[in-house]
Design a protein around this motif. Structure first.
Motif, mmCIF file in Angstrom:
data_model
loop_
_atom_site.group_PDB
_atom_site.id
_atom_site.type_symbol
_atom_site.label_atom_id
_atom_site.label_comp_id
_atom_site.label_asym_id
_atom_site.label_seq_id
_atom_site.Cartn_x
_atom_site.Cartn_y
_atom_site.Cartn_z
ATOM 1 N N THR A 5 -65.849 -110.571 -2.825
ATOM 2 C CA THR A 5 -66.928 -110.842 -3.767
ATOM 3 C C THR A 5 -68.006 -109.784 -3.620
ATOM 4 O O THR A 5 -68.398 -109.460 -2.494
ATOM 5 N N GLN A 6 -68.451 -109.237 -4.733
ATOM 6 C CA GLN A 6 -69.582 -108.312 -4.675
ATOM 7 C C GLN A 6 -70.863 -109.134 -4.708
ATOM 8 O O GLN A 6 -71.106 -109.899 -5.639
ATOM 9 N N VAL A 7 -71.704 -108.968 -3.683
ATOM 10 C CA VAL A 7 -72.912 -109.776 -3.565
ATOM 11 C C VAL A 7 -74.184 -108.965 -3.795
ATOM 12 O O VAL A 7 -75.279 -109.524 -3.739
ATOM 13 N N LYS A 8 -74.047 -107.684 -4.044
ATOM 14 C CA LYS A 8 -75.202 -106.853 -4.410
ATOM 15 C C LYS A 8 -74.723 -105.720 -5.293
ATOM 16 O O LYS A 8 -73.710 -105.077 -5.013
ATOM 17 N N ASN A 9 -75.448 -105.485 -6.368
ATOM 18 C CA ASN A 9 -75.108 -104.423 -7.317
ATOM 19 C C ASN A 9 -76.411 -103.926 -7.933
ATOM 20 O O ASN A 9 -76.700 -104.167 -9.101
ATOM 21 N N SER A 10 -77.206 -103.235 -7.130
ATOM 22 C CA SER A 10 -78.582 -102.908 -7.491
ATOM 23 C C SER A 10 -78.708 -102.093 -8.769
ATOM 24 O O SER A 10 -79.678 -102.239 -9.511
ATOM 25 N N LEU A 11 -77.746 -101.221 -9.051
ATOM 26 C CA LEU A 11 -77.873 -100.312 -10.183
ATOM 27 C C LEU A 11 -77.057 -100.744 -11.394
ATOM 28 O O LEU A 11 -77.035 -100.038 -12.406
ATOM 29 N N GLY A 12 -76.398 -101.885 -11.300
ATOM 30 C CA GLY A 12 -75.539 -102.304 -12.406
ATOM 31 C C GLY A 12 -75.808 -103.728 -12.850
ATOM 32 O O GLY A 12 -76.912 -104.251 -12.708
ATOM 33 N N ARG A 13 -74.790 -104.356 -13.360
ATOM 34 C CA ARG A 13 -74.914 -105.717 -13.865
ATOM 35 C C ARG A 13 -75.166 -106.704 -12.735
ATOM 36 O O ARG A 13 -74.847 -106.437 -11.569
ATOM 37 N N ASP A 14 -75.727 -107.837 -13.093
ATOM 38 C CA ASP A 14 -75.984 -108.903 -12.128
ATOM 39 C C ASP A 14 -74.687 -109.211 -11.376
ATOM 40 O O ASP A 14 -73.649 -109.485 -11.992
ATOM 41 N N HIS A 15 -74.747 -109.163 -10.048
ATOM 42 C CA HIS A 15 -73.523 -109.356 -9.272
ATOM 43 C C HIS A 15 -72.928 -110.745 -9.474
ATOM 44 O O HIS A 15 -71.726 -110.953 -9.246
ATOM 45 N N HIS A 16 -73.738 -111.714 -9.916
ATOM 46 C CA HIS A 16 -73.204 -113.049 -10.182
ATOM 47 C C HIS A 16 -72.208 -113.034 -11.347
ATOM 48 O O HIS A 16 -71.372 -113.927 -11.467
ATOM 49 N N ASP A 17 -72.324 -112.036 -12.227
ATOM 50 C CA ASP A 17 -71.441 -111.958 -13.385
ATOM 51 C C ASP A 17 -70.139 -111.212 -13.082
ATOM 52 O O ASP A 17 -69.233 -111.196 -13.911
ATOM 53 N N LEU A 18 -70.052 -110.571 -11.922
ATOM 54 C CA LEU A 18 -68.857 -109.806 -11.577
ATOM 55 C C LEU A 18 -67.811 -110.731 -10.958
ATOM 56 O O LEU A 18 -68.135 -111.553 -10.103
ATOM 57 N N PRO A 19 -66.568 -110.613 -11.365
ATOM 58 C CA PRO A 19 -65.540 -111.528 -10.853
ATOM 59 C C PRO A 19 -65.203 -111.262 -9.392
ATOM 60 O O PRO A 19 -65.172 -110.115 -8.936
ATOM 61 N N SER A 20 -64.971 -112.341 -8.647
ATOM 62 C CA SER A 20 -64.417 -112.207 -7.299
ATOM 63 C C SER A 20 -62.933 -111.918 -7.436
ATOM 64 O O SER A 20 -62.258 -112.452 -8.323
ATOM 65 N N LEU A 21 -62.410 -111.065 -6.567
ATOM 66 C CA LEU A 21 -61.019 -110.651 -6.657
ATOM 67 C C LEU A 21 -60.224 -111.162 -5.462
ATOM 68 O O LEU A 21 -60.679 -111.074 -4.313
ATOM 69 N N ALA A 22 -59.056 -111.696 -5.746
ATOM 70 C CA ALA A 22 -58.127 -112.078 -4.682
ATOM 71 C C ALA A 22 -57.410 -110.817 -4.207
ATOM 72 O O ALA A 22 -57.166 -109.897 -4.984
ATOM 73 N N TYR A 23 -57.100 -110.773 -2.925
ATOM 74 C CA TYR A 23 -56.359 -109.624 -2.403
ATOM 75 C C TYR A 23 -55.398 -110.100 -1.324
ATOM 76 O O TYR A 23 -55.515 -111.214 -0.802
ATOM 77 N N ALA A 24 -54.447 -109.256 -1.027
ATOM 78 C CA ALA A 24 -53.442 -109.590 -0.010
ATOM 79 C C ALA A 24 -53.344 -108.446 0.983
ATOM 80 O O ALA A 24 -53.596 -107.284 0.643
ATOM 81 N N ILE A 25 -53.002 -108.774 2.218
ATOM 82 C CA ILE A 25 -52.672 -107.783 3.237
ATOM 83 C C ILE A 25 -51.197 -107.988 3.562
ATOM 84 O O ILE A 25 -50.831 -108.898 4.311
ATOM 85 N N SER A 26 -50.352 -107.191 2.956
ATOM 86 C CA SER A 26 -48.906 -107.353 3.129
ATOM 87 C C SER A 26 -48.398 -106.454 4.253
ATOM 88 O O SER A 26 -49.018 -105.445 4.602
#
Length: 463
Positions: free
Chosen positions: A267-288
């Motif tokens: 999850t991006q929790v800070k995005n000072s120069l862009g869109r509100d970080h609350h609007d950015l999607p959290s991404l699922a990831y895997a470590i295979s």
């Protein structure tokens, strides 16, 4: 010289300030410091250049339709300090290697796309030969484009980077080789030993020059950071050390692994120069698991890959103390609850039932937005109701700034950031249309349409 100017000169003289410099600027001879003012009209504004501009390639069409903002959206600006933080074993270092692979191959969407660039890696904790290099091979890093940064003293003694003492050495190599990314893993261990990393002012003596180095070179500096032993869910506040780490960085990413089901989320929790970080999607990831061949046999390493939109945020994973409800579960519950009540229920009753079920306000809001629940106010005094949108109706909900789903490209924005509200009067064809006050308005809480159906009240004294 008028009286006011003379008094200013007298005060400057008594403080040791020289006003008679060639450029007319004040200076202090004792320190060599002088003032400089750049007026707002002397410089032109420039857009943010995004090193990583997420184009949604890791998301499904369904996931993209549920987003509050359209892709692409900036995540990491060029020339800034970024932080990737998480607990041990969550994959934050693997993310740094993933990012390095994309940049060395020219495949990262953003300003480096289509142009492979060099990367420097500052390894403090992990072995380069046994851990990092095999991981880089598994991640498809172009090995000719990535280098390990060391500091050499006494002819051949290898030392790790020490900030801010080695800033000049690092900047010289960044500029000489056209470096696009510097990964410092972990950032805390690169801070000089005489600096109290739990004191913000002390820590800034190392981080502020590092941020300025990034700005001058336009390289991204990614610092890997550990969480402290706290039990909170605020990602930025969990970063070990002083508040300087979260304050100086322009972008911060949190990484977590759900102990219950093994799911991993970024999850991006800070995005000072862009869109509100609350609007950015959290991404699922895997470590295979990946097998890398070496001259002395095979070795197993982890390989990082994104898996689409996550059902929960890092804060939700960290804040989960029991089974609880996640966004997808709450969405199913809300749909069933409204259906059992004939497709509509009062807002107060719905929130109360959700609370009794153990669904948090934040999760309930996400479920409401995902279902495109319509909010209406009826009667006097008015009662707020939640209703499921009519089936197969694309026009049942008018998108708002906080509503799930991207805004049409080219849509004009009003001062609040949402689609510009149409004002009362007539359109170009001469057809009258209502004002927002008697048809639709955006909900301040987002994701819904508010329909005002309050009957007119008779004026006092009227029949």
């Amino acid at each position: 010289m008028n009286a006011e100017t003379a008094e200013t000169a007298r005060m400057a003289s008594s403080s040791g300030t020289d006003l008679d410099t060639p450029d007319g600027q004040a200076s202090t001879p004792q320190t060599g410091r002088r003032a400089r003012i750049i007026w707002g009209t002397e410089e032109d504004p420039e857009p943010v250049i995004w090193a990583w501009e997420d184009d949604g390639r890791d998301l499904t069409e369904e996931a993209l339709s549920k987003m509050r903002i359209p892709a692409p959206f900036g995540r990491i600006p060029s020339g800034t300090l970024a932080i990737a933080a998480g607990r041990e074993g969550t994959g934050k270092s693997s993310f740094g290697i993933w990012l390095a692979a994309q940049i060395t191959r020219g495949t990262l969407p953003g300003s480096f796309y289509g142009e492979p660039r060099r990367v420097l890696y500052v390894a403090v904790e992990d072995s380069w030969k046994h851990t990092l290099l095999p991981r880089m091979i598994a991640a498809d890093v172009d090995r000719s484009m990535i280098g390990r940064f060391d500091v050499i003293v006494d002819k051949d003694t290898e030392m790790t980077l020490s900030l801010p003492a080695d800033n000049a050495l690092l900047e010289a190599e960044v500029i000489r080789h056209g470096i696009a990314l510097v990964v410092i893993d972990p950032l805390m261990s690169a801070i000089g030993e005489k600096i109290d990393t739990h004191n913000e002012r002390n820590t800034r003596t190392a981080l502020d020059p590092l941020a300025r180095l990034a700005d001058r070179s336009r390289a991204v500096i990614l610092g890997i950071a550990h969480f402290n032993k706290g039990n909170g869910s605020d990602v930025a506040s969990l970063i070990t050390g002083s508040g300087a780490f979260k304050n100086v960085a322009r972008s911060i990413f949190g990484f977590a692994r759900d102990a219950e089901n093994g799911d991993r989320v970024m999850t991006q929790v800070k995005n000072s120069l862009g869109r509100d970080h609350h609007d950015l999607p959290s991404l699922a990831y895997a470590i295979s698991d990946a097998i890398v061949e070496t001259k002395n046999g095979d070795t197993h390493v982890g390989k990082f890959s994104f898996q689409g939109m996550a059902d929960a945020s890092v804060s939700e994973v960290l804040g989960s103390t029991g089974p609880g409800y996640r966004s997808s579960d709450a969405e199913a519950w809300l749909k069933e609850y409204l259906e059992e009540n004939g497709g509509s229920a009062s807002s107060a009753d719905t929130k109360k039932a959700a609370s009794e079920e153990g669904i948090s306000t934040k999760i309930l809001r996400k479920a409401r937005e995902s279902l495109k629940v319509v909010i209406t106010r009826d009667g006097y005094p008015s009662e707020t109701r939640w209703s499921l949108p009519p089936p197969d109706s694309e026009e049942s909900v008018v998108p708002s700034r906080a509503q799930s789903g991207p805004r049409a490209r080219g849509a004009r924005l009003g001062t609040t950031g949402g689609p510009r509200a149409q004002q009362g009067g007539h359109d170009q064809s001469g057809t009258p249309h209502p004002t927002p006050s008697d048809s639709h308005s955006q909900s301040p809480s987002g994701g819904v349409v508010v329909q005002l159906n309050i009957p007119n009240r008779a004026p006092d004294g009227a029949a």
